[in-house]
Write a protein that holds these residues in place. Structure first.
Motif, PDB file in Angstrom:
ATOM      1  N   LYS A  29     -13.857 -29.160 -46.522  1.00  0.00           N
ATOM      2  CA  LYS A  29     -14.470 -29.833 -45.361  1.00  0.00           C
ATOM      3  C   LYS A  29     -14.957 -28.778 -44.373  1.00  0.00           C
ATOM      4  N   ALA A  30     -14.121 -27.755 -44.152  1.00  0.00           N
ATOM      5  CA  ALA A  30     -14.484 -26.703 -43.195  1.00  0.00           C
ATOM      6  C   ALA A  30     -15.753 -25.966 -43.637  1.00  0.00           C
ATOM      7  N   GLU A  35     -18.403 -34.942 -49.190  1.00  0.00           N
ATOM      8  CA  GLU A  35     -18.230 -35.813 -50.359  1.00  0.00           C
ATOM      9  C   GLU A  35     -17.245 -35.141 -51.318  1.00  0.00           C
ATOM     10  N   ILE A  36     -16.029 -35.693 -51.371  1.00  0.00           N
ATOM     11  CA  ILE A  36     -14.992 -35.076 -52.208  1.00  0.00           C
ATOM     12  C   ILE A  36     -14.330 -36.159 -53.059  1.00  0.00           C
ATOM     13  N   THR A  47       0.595 -36.135 -54.232  1.00  0.00           N
ATOM     14  CA  THR A  47      -0.800 -35.682 -54.310  1.00  0.00           C
ATOM     15  C   THR A  47      -1.788 -36.754 -53.827  1.00  0.00           C
ATOM     16  N   ARG A  48      -1.674 -37.975 -54.367  1.00  0.00           N
ATOM     17  CA  ARG A  48      -2.657 -39.018 -54.039  1.00  0.00           C
ATOM     18  C   ARG A  48      -2.573 -39.419 -52.572  1.00  0.00           C
ATOM     19  N   GLU A  49      -1.350 -39.568 -52.068  1.00  0.00           N
ATOM     20  CA  GLU A  49      -1.165 -39.956 -50.663  1.00  0.00           C
ATOM     21  C   GLU A  49      -1.787 -38.907 -49.747  1.00  0.00           C
ATOM     22  N   GLU A  54      -6.452 -37.553 -46.179  1.00  0.00           N
ATOM     23  CA  GLU A  54      -7.565 -36.683 -45.774  1.00  0.00           C
ATOM     24  C   GLU A  54      -8.888 -37.456 -45.768  1.00  0.00           C
ATOM     25  N   GLY A  55      -8.819 -38.725 -46.201  1.00  0.00           N
ATOM     26  CA  GLY A  55     -10.004 -39.583 -46.155  1.00  0.00           C
ATOM     27  C   GLY A  55     -10.992 -39.357 -47.294  1.00  0.00           C
TER      28      GLY A  55
END
Ligand SMILES: Nc1nc2c(ncn2[C@@H]2O[C@H](COP(=O)(O)OP(=O)(O)OP(=O)(O)O)[C@@H](O)[C@H]2O)c(=O)[nH]1
Ligand SMILES: [Mg+2]
Length: 306
Positions: A29-30, A35-36, A47-49, A54-55
């Motif tokens: 993001k930085a 788009e990730i 991991t998923r949480e 992080e959106g």
């Protein structure tokens, strides 16, 4: 450089990378990538949480293995450019610009980050480094293409070019298959050195150097049938001829001692004939492959001129 990061999807396959995934996403993001996509292999840690917090988009893979995850993810992505990166924090987000630049400039369809030039101490174990070198040598031999790091998991490519590849490998053989398919589809592949850091102490590798290394070697050999059949059949032929030479030497040596070994002589002839036949198969297949490549080139030229 006309960088346009909004056209890029960062694709991160993960399996229990809770220790690092948050920072990997933050770093991208930085660097200006919004788009990730995280494709997760049913991690049992957070991991998923963490990724969801992080959106970013998180998808649970439908099967098992890194290869299956990637094949599924390539179908989901709509962005014209894709950056593939590990979720273990061993690669740096800022290197993505280096990998993307040739794509944006239209100089390549596929760009590989070469980890073997600038890696940090401890990033590779001795066994991993040796395995990587052996596999790259085997690849050079089978495909006659000088690629330095075919197993790298940090790559950038266009969506169009990745969809052109026929990918079936479900595990860690996927990078090998991608590299081979790029050659078969005449894609322009470039390589650039990238940084490579040691894994975080909390993250565990999913790669078994011996088992996965062997599978990758077998994959390179098997897939060579379609590109370099003389290599493929030549190896089988050489083994039979070697066996024939050994048994033949024995027969000749015995003959000088006054002993005639008839069954052994028959066996020697069979081994030598079979071995030579393999080379002839190789040459014929080479001809077929050459004709096939010519046809593909013609079709591609027609397609491009339209
Ligand atoms: N979705 C998914 N991801 C996976 C699977 N196996 C590995 N990964 C991810 O793929 C990336 C590469 O795997 P690693 O275990 O780091 O393998 P490597 O980078 O080749 O080897 P190391 O040198 O040990 O880091 C990591 O982000 C893993 O979490 C899987 O079965 N499914
Ligand atoms: Mg890794």
């Amino acid at each position: 450089m006309s960088l346009n990061n909004s056209d890029v999807c960062i694709l991160i396959p993960t399996l229990n990378e809770g220790a690092t995934i948050g920072n990997v996403i933050k770093d991208f993001k930085a660097e200006g990538f919004s788009e990730i996509l995280v494709i997760d292999g049913h991690s049992v840690d957070k991991t998923r949480e963490i990724a969801e917090a992080e959106g970013v988009r998180v998808v649970l893979q439908s099967g098992k293995g890194k290869g299956q995850a990637l094949i599924q993810a390539f179908e989901l992505i709509e962005s014209p450019y894709i950056v593939l990166v590990d979720g273990d924090g061993t690669e740096l987000a800022r290197d993505a610009h280096t990998l993307l630049a040739p794509l944006f400039e239209g100089r390549a369809e596929h760009v590989v980050g070469n980890r073997l030039v600038r890696f940090e101490k401890g990033a590779f174990t001795k066994l991993n480094l040796l395995g990587n070198h052996l596999i790259n040598r085997l690849f050079d031999l089978a495909y006659g293409v000088q690629q330095k790091d075919i197993l790298s998991g940090y790559r950038a490519f266009t969506r169009e070019s990745i969809r052109e590849l026929e990918l079936n490998k479900l595990g860690f053989e996927i990078e090998t298959e991608i590299s081979v398919e790029c050659i078969l589809k005449n894609q322009r592949v470039l390589e650039f050195p990238i940084s490579y850091l040691p894994r975080s102490e909390k993250g565990v590798t999913k790669l078994n150097p011996l088992k996965d290394g062997f599978r990758i070697g077998v994959t390179i050999y098997r897939l060579a049938k379609m590109h370099n059949p003389i290599f493929y059949f030549g190896i089988i032929g050489s083994l039979f001829i070697l066996a024939g030479i050994i048994s033949g030497s024995f027969v000749v040596w015995q003959w000088f001692q006054g002993i005639t070994r008839i069954p052994m002589t028959v066996l020697t002839s069979l081994l030598l004939i079979f071995g030579l036949q393999m080379f002839i198969f190789g040459m014929l297949s080479d001809l077929i492959v050459a004709l096939h490549k010519q046809t593909i080139r013609l079709i591609q030229a027609q397609y491009k001129s339209k």
